[in-house]
Enzyme design. Structure first.
Site, PDB file in Angstrom:
ATOM      1  N   GLY A  26      -2.048   3.263   6.529  1.00  0.00           N
ATOM      2  CA  GLY A  26      -1.060   2.177   6.538  1.00  0.00           C
ATOM      3  C   GLY A  26      -0.357   2.058   7.872  1.00  0.00           C
ATOM      4  O   GLY A  26       0.387   1.102   8.113  1.00  0.00           O
TER       5      GLY A  26
ATOM      6  N   CYS B 115      -8.653   3.673   3.609  1.00  0.00           N
ATOM      7  CA  CYS B 115      -9.775   3.860   2.672  1.00  0.00           C
ATOM      8  C   CYS B 115     -10.949   2.960   3.056  1.00  0.00           C
ATOM      9  O   CYS B 115     -12.112   3.385   3.021  1.00  0.00           O
ATOM     10  CB  CYS B 115      -9.321   3.561   1.256  1.00  0.00           C
ATOM     11  SG  CYS B 115      -8.435   1.996   1.084  1.00  0.00           S
TER      12      CYS B 115
ATOM     13  N   GLY C 205     -12.509  -4.289   9.693  1.00  0.00           N
ATOM     14  CA  GLY C 205     -13.705  -3.970  10.473  1.00  0.00           C
ATOM     15  C   GLY C 205     -13.357  -3.419  11.842  1.00  0.00           C
ATOM     16  O   GLY C 205     -13.763  -2.302  12.204  1.00  0.00           O
TER      17      GLY C 205
ATOM     18  N   HIS D 236     -12.400  -1.104  -4.142  1.00  0.00           N
ATOM     19  CA  HIS D 236     -12.793  -2.180  -3.226  1.00  0.00           C
ATOM     20  C   HIS D 236     -14.320  -2.250  -3.212  1.00  0.00           C
ATOM     21  O   HIS D 236     -14.993  -1.233  -3.415  1.00  0.00           O
ATOM     22  CB  HIS D 236     -12.400  -1.864  -1.780  1.00  0.00           C
ATOM     23  CG  HIS D 236     -10.960  -1.556  -1.530  1.00  0.00           C
ATOM     24  ND1 HIS D 236      -9.943  -2.433  -1.811  1.00  0.00           N
ATOM     25  CD2 HIS D 236     -10.358  -0.470  -0.971  1.00  0.00           C
ATOM     26  CE1 HIS D 236      -8.786  -1.907  -1.425  1.00  0.00           C
ATOM     27  NE2 HIS D 236      -9.014  -0.712  -0.929  1.00  0.00           N
TER      28      HIS D 236
HETATM   29  P1  NAD Z   1       2.899   5.439  -2.533  1.00  0.00           P
HETATM   30  O1  NAD Z   1       3.921   4.378  -2.536  1.00  0.00           O
HETATM   31  O2  NAD Z   1       2.091   5.700  -3.745  1.00  0.00           O
HETATM   32  O3  NAD Z   1       3.575   6.837  -2.134  1.00  0.00           O
HETATM   33  C1  NAD Z   1       4.447   6.959  -1.040  1.00  0.00           C
HETATM   34  C2  NAD Z   1       5.438   8.067  -1.317  1.00  0.00           C
HETATM   35  O4  NAD Z   1       6.268   8.244  -0.172  1.00  0.00           O
HETATM   36  C3  NAD Z   1       6.359   7.744  -2.486  1.00  0.00           C
HETATM   37  O5  NAD Z   1       6.508   8.924  -3.271  1.00  0.00           O
HETATM   38  C4  NAD Z   1       7.654   7.350  -1.789  1.00  0.00           C
HETATM   39  O6  NAD Z   1       8.804   7.620  -2.569  1.00  0.00           O
HETATM   40  C5  NAD Z   1       7.629   8.246  -0.566  1.00  0.00           C
HETATM   41  N1  NAD Z   1       8.461   7.764   0.543  1.00  0.00           N
HETATM   42  C6  NAD Z   1       9.219   6.627   0.611  1.00  0.00           C
HETATM   43  N2  NAD Z   1       9.833   6.567   1.797  1.00  0.00           N
HETATM   44  C7  NAD Z   1       9.465   7.650   2.507  1.00  0.00           C
HETATM   45  C8  NAD Z   1       9.753   8.129   3.808  1.00  0.00           C
HETATM   46  N3  NAD Z   1      10.575   7.472   4.646  1.00  0.00           N
HETATM   47  N4  NAD Z   1       9.183   9.293   4.226  1.00  0.00           N
HETATM   48  C9  NAD Z   1       8.346   9.972   3.412  1.00  0.00           C
HETATM   49  N5  NAD Z   1       8.035   9.561   2.162  1.00  0.00           N
HETATM   50  C10 NAD Z   1       8.592   8.419   1.712  1.00  0.00           C
HETATM   51  O7  NAD Z   1       1.970   5.124  -1.279  1.00  0.00           O
HETATM   52  P2  NAD Z   1       0.468   5.594  -1.063  1.00  0.00           P
HETATM   53  O8  NAD Z   1      -0.432   4.643  -1.739  1.00  0.00           O
HETATM   54  O9  NAD Z   1       0.354   7.037  -1.367  1.00  0.00           O
HETATM   55  O10 NAD Z   1       0.298   5.323   0.483  1.00  0.00           O
HETATM   56  C11 NAD Z   1       0.663   6.293   1.452  1.00  0.00           C
HETATM   57  C12 NAD Z   1      -0.074   5.991   2.734  1.00  0.00           C
HETATM   58  O11 NAD Z   1      -1.474   6.139   2.488  1.00  0.00           O
HETATM   59  C13 NAD Z   1       0.111   4.577   3.287  1.00  0.00           C
HETATM   60  O12 NAD Z   1       0.015   4.642   4.706  1.00  0.00           O
HETATM   61  C14 NAD Z   1      -1.094   3.838   2.737  1.00  0.00           C
HETATM   62  O13 NAD Z   1      -1.428   2.708   3.482  1.00  0.00           O
HETATM   63  C15 NAD Z   1      -2.139   4.930   2.849  1.00  0.00           C
HETATM   64  N6  NAD Z   1      -3.306   4.757   1.961  1.00  0.00           N
HETATM   65  C16 NAD Z   1      -3.130   4.354   0.674  1.00  0.00           C
HETATM   66  C17 NAD Z   1      -4.250   4.183  -0.133  1.00  0.00           C
HETATM   67  C18 NAD Z   1      -4.122   3.726  -1.546  1.00  0.00           C
HETATM   68  O14 NAD Z   1      -5.050   3.154  -2.090  1.00  0.00           O
HETATM   69  N7  NAD Z   1      -3.029   3.951  -2.227  1.00  0.00           N
HETATM   70  C19 NAD Z   1      -5.520   4.469   0.375  1.00  0.00           C
HETATM   71  C20 NAD Z   1      -5.648   4.950   1.676  1.00  0.00           C
HETATM   72  C21 NAD Z   1      -4.516   5.086   2.473  1.00  0.00           C
END
Ligand code: NAD
Length: 345
Positions: free
Chosen positions: A113, A143, A197, A222
């Site tokens: 992200g 992902c 991409g 996806h």
């Molecule tokens: P999520 O919202 O499920 O979890 C994020 C967690 O971080 C929550 O528990 C939230 O309370 C906490 N949080 C909030 N503010 C914060 C801060 N300032 N510092 C630390 N933690 C904090 O999000 P996610 O889906 O786990 O996504 C996390 C990262 O992984 C993002 O960068 C996202 O783009 C990436 N990502 C997500 C996916 C997916 O499908 N969910 C896949 C690949 C990558």
């Protein structure tokens, strides 16, 4: 010596990375953070992961005890006892958190992200493990980018050049997310080309790639529709491309017709049968009967379990950054065997 790992943000990705790290014999979880008391704190306690507050202010820290959770302190306390922090905060929070990690002098890994520019260093196991040996900060790519890299990097390495156009058919939200959509529409990403991409070029700049993206009302996976132009003299056939991917770690090839897996619903059902927690599928799923090489042009579909393909990559990235395993294939084999053993598979 065991690498001490902190997880900042124990949500969808954070809780999965914590389990994957916990499965390894060369690293350990020294703490995970939550922003405040919630059901995720119970999961951390059940796993025996020390719980910390994402912030340092006393009021927030004491709010955990009021809800019956034992909080060990604030983020600074956790960073002080860790060798590396895995930032699993929601996207675009990286800049604030990066300042905290730099102040604490700790190695840090962000997720997809965040933008490449945040650390200037991106990571996928198969594309550029060696470039990340010993670095202080990196971003495990998204992902989608991870999924594209898994199948395109071995193709590129065989061919020496590759031009790719792909369409990302994206899930609208994660299953546990009630805030996003669409719920009854197809939403094209009107920034053309989409970032997905080109993001591959942050880990493999030699691959020429562009993408379009649409979001659709599903939560489970996806799908990528990919067209790759191979150079003259590539020497491949449809069958040898499939064989290449069969020999690629974290890629699964199955047949729509033969295995009766014709949609992402059956892919995820098959993933649940594998038996990893949360029904995760760390592998990229390629439909054997959806692959066709016509002359120099290769067509294929693949499906990505968005919540989990990046999980083992974070483990490999830790080893790269801590400079404890230089060979990406050795790290991947170690990571995956330990995760399988952890779940008794
Ligand atoms: P999520 O919202 O499920 O979890 C994020 C967690 O971080 C929550 O528990 C939230 O309370 C906490 N949080 C909030 N503010 C914060 C801060 N300032 N510092 C630390 N933690 C904090 O999000 P996610 O889906 O786990 O996504 C996390 C990262 O992984 C993002 O960068 C996202 O783009 C990436 N990502 C997500 C996916 C997916 O499908 N969910 C896949 C690949 C990558």
């Amino acid at each position: 010596m065991s690498i001490k790992v902190a997880i900042n943000g124990f949500g969808t990705i954070g809780k999965r990375v914590a389990d994957a790290v916990d499965a390894q014999d060369d690293m350990e979880i020294v703490g995970v953070t939550k922003t405040g008391p919630s059901f995720g704190c119970g999961l951390a306690e059940k796993k025996g992961f020390p719980l910390y507050c994402t912030f340092d202010d006393a009021d927030r820290i004491s709010s955990f005890a009021e809800s019956g959770y034992e909080c060990q302190g604030g983020l600074s306390d956790l960073l002080a006892i860790a060798d590396v922090v895995i930032d699993c905060a929601p996207g675009k929070m990286g800049a604030d958190n990066l300042a905290k990690y730099k102040a604490a002098g700790i190695k840090h890994i962000f997720q997809g992200g965040e933008k490449h520019a945040l650390t200037g260093q991106s990571y996928t196991s198969s594309a550029n493990h060696a470039d990340n040996l010993g670095v202080d900060g990196a971003r495990v790519v998204s992902c989608n980018t991870t999924g594209l890299s898994r199948t395109l990097v071995p193709l590129y390495e065989h061919c020496g050049s590759l031009k790719v156009e792909c369409t990302m058919i994206r899930r609208a939200a994660d299953p546990g997310d009630s805030k996003k959509g669409p719920i009854n529409a197809i939403a094209p990403v009107l920034k053309v080309p989409s970032h997905h991409g080109p993001d591959v070029m942050t880990v493999k700049p030699e691959i020429e790639i562009n993408s379009l993206a649409v979001a659709v009302p599903t939560t489970i996976m996806h799908v990528h529709a990919i067209v790759a132009d191979l150079p003259d003299g590539h020497g491949l056939t449809t069958e040898s491309v499939l064989e290449m991917w069969r020999n690629t770690p974290r890629v699964i090839i199955m047949s729509g017709a033969g295995d009766r897996i014709t949609t992402t619903a059956e892919v995820m059902e098959m993933a649940r049968d594998i038996g990893r927690k949360w029904g995760d599928l760390h592998e990229i799923f390629v439909w054997e009967d959806g692959v066709k090489l016509n002359g120099n042009r290769l067509y294929y579909f693949q499906a990505i379990h968005q919540e989990s393909d990046v999980i083992p990559e974070n483990v490999d990235c830790i080893r790269a950054m801590m400079n404890t395993e230089a060979d990406w294939r050795a790290s991947v084999a170690k990571t995956d065997a330990a995760i399988s053993a952890y779940y008794g598979l």
